[in-house]
Design a protein around this motif. Structure first.
Motif, PDB file in Angstrom:
ATOM      1  N   ARG A  95     -23.415  24.751  -0.997  1.00  0.00           N
ATOM      2  CA  ARG A  95     -22.603  24.923   0.222  1.00  0.00           C
ATOM      3  C   ARG A  95     -23.153  24.120   1.389  1.00  0.00           C
ATOM      4  NH1 ARG A  95     -21.735  31.372  -0.685  1.00  0.00           N
ATOM      5  NH2 ARG A  95     -19.957  31.200  -2.108  1.00  0.00           N
ATOM      6  N   GLU A 222     -12.766  26.697  -4.638  1.00  0.00           N
ATOM      7  CA  GLU A 222     -11.762  27.092  -3.642  1.00  0.00           C
ATOM      8  C   GLU A 222     -12.314  27.010  -2.227  1.00  0.00           C
ATOM      9  OE1 GLU A 222      -8.494  30.644  -2.756  1.00  0.00           O
ATOM     10  OE2 GLU A 222     -10.073  30.943  -4.251  1.00  0.00           O
ATOM     11  N   SER A 223     -13.545  27.525  -2.019  1.00  0.00           N
ATOM     12  CA  SER A 223     -14.122  27.479  -0.673  1.00  0.00           C
ATOM     13  C   SER A 223     -14.456  26.048  -0.262  1.00  0.00           C
ATOM     14  CB  SER A 223     -15.368  28.366  -0.592  1.00  0.00           C
ATOM     15  OG  SER A 223     -16.373  27.917  -1.486  1.00  0.00           O
ATOM     16  N   GLU A 224     -14.836  25.192  -1.224  1.00  0.00           N
ATOM     17  CA  GLU A 224     -15.123  23.798  -0.914  1.00  0.00           C
ATOM     18  C   GLU A 224     -13.863  23.062  -0.476  1.00  0.00           C
ATOM     19  OE1 GLU A 224     -18.013  21.674  -0.932  1.00  0.00           O
ATOM     20  OE2 GLU A 224     -18.821  23.674  -0.656  1.00  0.00           O
ATOM     21  N   LEU A 225     -12.758  23.336  -1.134  1.00  0.00           N
ATOM     22  CA  LEU A 225     -11.503  22.652  -0.809  1.00  0.00           C
ATOM     23  C   LEU A 225     -10.854  23.178   0.457  1.00  0.00           C
ATOM     24  CD1 LEU A 225      -9.762  22.264  -4.293  1.00  0.00           C
ATOM     25  CD2 LEU A 225     -10.421  20.412  -2.767  1.00  0.00           C
ATOM     26  N   GLY A 227     -12.079  25.776   2.610  1.00  0.00           N
ATOM     27  CA  GLY A 227     -12.900  26.354   3.669  1.00  0.00           C
ATOM     28  C   GLY A 227     -12.823  27.875   3.687  1.00  0.00           C
ATOM     29  N   TYR A 228     -13.581  28.487   4.598  1.00  0.00           N
ATOM     30  CA  TYR A 228     -13.582  29.948   4.660  1.00  0.00           C
ATOM     31  C   TYR A 228     -13.929  30.422   6.072  1.00  0.00           C
ATOM     32  CZ  TYR A 228     -18.573  28.951   3.889  1.00  0.00           C
ATOM     33  OH  TYR A 228     -19.849  28.441   3.971  1.00  0.00           O
ATOM     34  N   LYS A 240     -16.482  27.925   7.998  1.00  0.00           N
ATOM     35  CA  LYS A 240     -16.734  26.550   7.545  1.00  0.00           C
ATOM     36  C   LYS A 240     -15.427  25.904   7.101  1.00  0.00           C
ATOM     37  CE  LYS A 240     -19.206  23.945   3.940  1.00  0.00           C
ATOM     38  NZ  LYS A 240     -17.970  23.399   3.316  1.00  0.00           N
ATOM     39  N   GLY A 242     -13.081  23.325   5.059  1.00  0.00           N
ATOM     40  CA  GLY A 242     -13.200  22.750   3.722  1.00  0.00           C
ATOM     41  C   GLY A 242     -12.957  21.256   3.727  1.00  0.00           C
ATOM     42  N   ARG A 279      -7.540  29.071   5.129  1.00  0.00           N
ATOM     43  CA  ARG A 279      -8.929  29.276   4.701  1.00  0.00           C
ATOM     44  C   ARG A 279      -9.083  30.613   3.989  1.00  0.00           C
ATOM     45  NH1 ARG A 279     -12.646  27.832  10.020  1.00  0.00           N
ATOM     46  NH2 ARG A 279     -12.061  25.626  10.246  1.00  0.00           N
TER      47      ARG A 279
END
Length: 458
Positions: A95, A222-225, A227-228, A240, A242, A279
C-alpha cells in the motif's frame, strides 16, 4: 544509480556495503536508522546527490521502516528487506508503493536483479519516473521540445513491416480518447506500445499509470484501483486515492486485464460508462477523466465463453484493437535489437566491445523466439556475460538447449495463429462482417484480410 540503505544491524549493513563493492555502477550511502536517513534525504532533495532507490529494513528502533516510507510519501522507488516477514507488513508495504519485498536470507544476486529491472524500467520510460510502484509521466517538456522528440524515437530499436502496421494503427488512435486493447504473446512489447500511445496523445503531459492485474493480490486490487476512505478496513488509517484518481486527465494501462477478478469487472464497467468512481467505504461519486489502454496474452474469447470475463466490458475496452505481432513475424528487427542489447550490456558491465559472428546472426534469425523480444534480450545478455572471446559464437547463445526446453511448450507460449484468428474475428464482428471497414480499422490491405479470412475459416 544512487541507493540509500537503511539498516540498524551493523553486521548486515556492512555486508551489504561490501557486496556492493563488486558493482561500482551503484553509488551506496547507508544509514543506521530511519531518522538519520530521513534527515539526509530532506537535505539532498532536488540536488544531483539525491537518491534513485531506497532500500530499508522494517524492524528498527525509534522509527520503523514502514513509518519511514510513509514519511517519504511515495517520492522514491523503494525496496523492503526484513528478517521478520508477515502478511500484514507485506500488505502495508504494498500500500505504500514498495517495488519489492525481500526476506533476509535472499541471495544478493536477487537484490541486484531487482535493481537492474528498476533501472531498465526507467531507461525504457526515458522521461517517466516510478513513484509508489506506479509509472508516472513527468510533465516538464513541451510537446515539440527536442527532448520529447528524442524520447519518441527511442520507443522502438528497429522496425519491420509487421511492426510498422501496428505502429500506424497506434499513431492513428493516439490523438483520440478511444480506449485501446493490445493483444499479443507475452514479451512482444505491449507495455512499450501502451507508453507509445500515451506519449503521442493529447494527454502526454498528464499521468501515465500502469498496473499489472496478475501481480497484485485480489483482496488488494480493489483498493489500489479505486482508493479508499479512512476506516474502510482495519489498516485504513487515512483516506487514499486509487490509481484511477491519480491518473485523472491521463492514461491508465491495465496489463494482463484477462486476470482481473470477475467481481471487480462490474465496478470497472461502471467507471467506463459513468466516468465516475466510488472509493471503498464511501458512497460519494468522484468524476474522473481517464483514457484506458488494456493488454492481454490470454484467450479472451475463451474466458468470455467460460464466464470469467464480461463480454460487455471487453467491448468497452477494445474500441480500437491492436495486435502486436510476435518476433518471429518481425525478423527484420532481430539483429538490430541483438546488436543494441550487446552494446548496452558490454557498457553496463564494463566489458570490452563484443560482436556477433555470422553464424550467430544466422542462428538468431532461424530461432523461433517463443519468448519474443524479452527472450532475445535475455539470450544476448547471457551470451555477453558468459562468452570468453570478443566474438560471440552460436555456442555462446545456447539456443539449441533453449529449443529443447521450450520447443515442446512452444504452442502454449506462442499460439500466434490462435490469437490472430481471435483478433480478426472480433474486428469483423465489430464491423458486421464488412471487409472494407475492417480493413480500414486494422490498417490491413483488404486482399491480405480476405486471404486470412479464408485461411482461418471466418
Amino acid at each position: 544509480m544512487k541507493i540509500c540503505i537503511v539498516e540498524d544491524d551493523i553486521n548486515y549493513r556492512k555486508s551489504l556495503e561490501i557486496a556492493f563493492n563488486d558493482y561500482p555502477h551503484y553509488e551506496i550511502k547507508s544509514f543506521k536508522n530511519a531518522k538519520e536517513a530521513l534527515k539526509a534525504i530532506q537535505t539532498l532533495q532536488h540536488t544531483p546527490q539525491d537518491f534513485d532507490v531506497v532500500i530499508t529494513d522494517i524492524n528498527m528502533p525509534q522509527m520503523d521502516g514502514l513509518q519511514f516510507l510513509h514519511q517519504l510519501e511515495g517520492k522514491y522507488t523503494s525496496i523492503v528487506i526484513t528478517g521478520n516477514a508477515s502478511v500484514q507488513n507485506a500488505i502495508k508495504a504494498i500500500r505504500l508503493g514498495v517495488k519489492d519485498f525481500l526476506v533476509k536470507g535472499f541471495s544478493f544476486e536477487e537484490l541486484i536483479q531487482t535493481l537492474e529491472n528498476l533501472k531498465k524500467e526507467q531507461e525504457i520510460l526515458g522521461n517517466h519516473t516510478t513513484q509508489g510502484g506506479k509509472i508516472h509521466t513527468k510533465a516538464k517538456e513541451s510537446k515539440n521540445s527536442p527532448a520529447r522528440a528524442e524520447h519518441k524515437a527511442k520507443f522502438f530499436i528497429a522496425s519491420s513491416p509487421a511492426l510498422e502496421e501496428a505502429k500506424n494503427i497506434a499513431l492513428k488512435v493516439a490523438p483520440t480518447d478511444a480506449n485501446v486493447f493490445l493483444m499479443g504473446q507475452s514479451g512482444v512489447g505491449k507495455d512499450v506500445f501502451a507508453n507509445f500511445i500515451h506519449t503521442h496523445s493529447k494527454r502526454a503531459n498528464a499521468p501515465f499509470i500502469a498496473i499489472n492485474m496478475a501481480a497484485i493480490p485480489e483482496h488488494l486490487l480493489e483498493s489500489e484501483l479505486f482508493g479508499y476512505e479512512k476506516g474502510a478496513f482495519t489498516d485504513a488509517t487515512s483516506a487514499k486515492p486509487g490509481i484511477l484518481e491519480d491518473a485523472h486527465g491521463g492514461s491508465v494501462f491495465l496489463d494482463e486485464i484477462g486476470e482481473m477478478p470477475i467481481a471487480l469487472q462490474a465496478k470497472l464497467l461502471r467507471v467506463l460508462q459513468e466516468k465516475t468512481l466510488t472509493r471503498l467505504g464511501s458512497s460519494k461519486k468522484i468524476p474522473i477523466d481517464v483514457r484506458f489502454i488494456s493488454a492481454t496474452n490470454a484467450n479472451i474469447t475463451q474466458k468470455i465463453t467460460q464466464g470469467s470475463f464480461r463480454e460487455d466490458l471487453f467491448f468497452r475496452l477494445q474500441t480500437i484493437p491492436i495486435f502486436v505481432p510476435p518476433l518471429k513475424e518481425r525478423k527484420e528487427e532481430i539483429l538490430d535489437i541483438a546488436r543494441h542489447k550487446l552494446q548496452e550490456t558490454t557498457q553496463k558491465y564494463g566489458f570490452a566491445p563484443k560482436t556477433l559472428s555470422k553464424e550467430s546472426e544466422k542462428a538468431l534469425l532461424s530461432y523461433p523466439w517463443y519468448g519474443n523480444v524479452r527472450e532475445l534480450l535475455s539470450v544476448i545478455e547471457r551470451a555477453v556475460i558468459l562468452s570468453d572471446d570478443e566474438l560471440i559464437t552460436p555456442k555462446d547463445l545456447f539456443l539449441e538447449s533453449r529449443q529443447r526446453v521450450f520447443g515442446s511448450v512452444g504452442e502454449g507460449l506462442g499460439d500466434f495463429e490462435g490469437l490472430e484468428r481471435e483478433f480478426l474475428a472480433q474486428a469483423l464482428k465489430q464491423n458486421d462482417g464488412d471487409l472494407q471497414k475492417t480493413s480500414d480499422l486494422l490498417g490491413m490491405d483488404i486482399n491480405v484480410l480476405k486471404h486470412k479470412k479464408v485461411h482461418y475459416g471466418l
